[in-house]
Design an enzyme around this catalytic site. Sequence first.
Site, PDB file in Angstrom:
ATOM      1  N   CYS A  48       0.826  -1.207   0.000  1.00 46.49           N
ATOM      2  CA  CYS A  48       0.000   0.000   0.000  1.00 46.49           C
ATOM      3  C   CYS A  48       0.862   1.260   0.000  1.00 46.49           C
ATOM      4  CB  CYS A  48      -0.932   0.001   1.206  1.00 46.49           C
ATOM      5  SG  CYS A  48      -2.098  -1.373   1.227  1.00 46.49           S
ATOM      6  N   ARG A 124      -8.061  -4.156  -3.012  1.00 47.91           N
ATOM      7  CA  ARG A 124      -7.463  -3.112  -3.852  1.00 47.91           C
ATOM      8  C   ARG A 124      -8.416  -2.837  -5.017  1.00 47.91           C
ATOM      9  NH1 ARG A 124      -2.509  -2.755  -1.652  1.00 47.91           N
ATOM     10  NH2 ARG A 124      -1.599  -4.716  -0.910  1.00 47.91           N
TER      11      ARG A 124
END
Length: 234
Positions: A48, A124
């Site tokens: 991330c 995601r």
Amino acid sequence: MPGQIPLIGEKLPEMVVHTDHGPKKLPDDYKGKWLVIFSHPADFTPVCTTEFVAFAKRYEDFKKLNTELLGLSVDNSFSHIKWKEWIKEKLNVEIPFPIIADPLGQVATKLGMLHPEGGVVTVRAVFIVDPEGKVRAILYYPLNVGRNIDEILRLLKALQVTDKLGRATPANWPCNEIVKDHVIVPPASTEQEAKERLQKYECFDWWFCHEKAPAEDVEEAKKFLERPAKELCK
């Protein structure tokens, strides 16, 4: 249970979200602009972090396309703020866009962004929303694969070009193997139109015609192609 995912062509659900930049009303606060909403599993995680740095480094490219970025995770605003501070201090990258704080997973549930087997963990996901608040594209990535920002920019530019021209873009546009940087003309709907288009456009057959796209759009789109390995892997 995860919520029903908004479908392409549907309006983004109306809601007020809380971010580290303050409250935002979706989609009204972004009316007249394109919006990329992207969720990530958690702050202070390696993949991330690489994604947020990549989005930040292309932020000006998104702005040139009249597009705002909006992150989302189930972390709270304190976590978002501290994570951004860490990225600035350790990696020397400023994260300029807001992140939705969704600790109860309520926003993620409305957008269908929760992992089906991960409890309250956001996947995601990427939602591209147009200036009228409609969802135009949806991308999902597995937890262990980071997103390609070049492809998100290319997709965004292609959507804007197809809206402007009333045409479609081929595979790998603007560098397609068959029609190069041209755009695809929609198929004819009458016999007369089918005959006429063979003289009007470049065609392989009446149902497969193409034409040049504006040069400025092609050049801008080429900037958003996946950059060569030589550049990326220095």
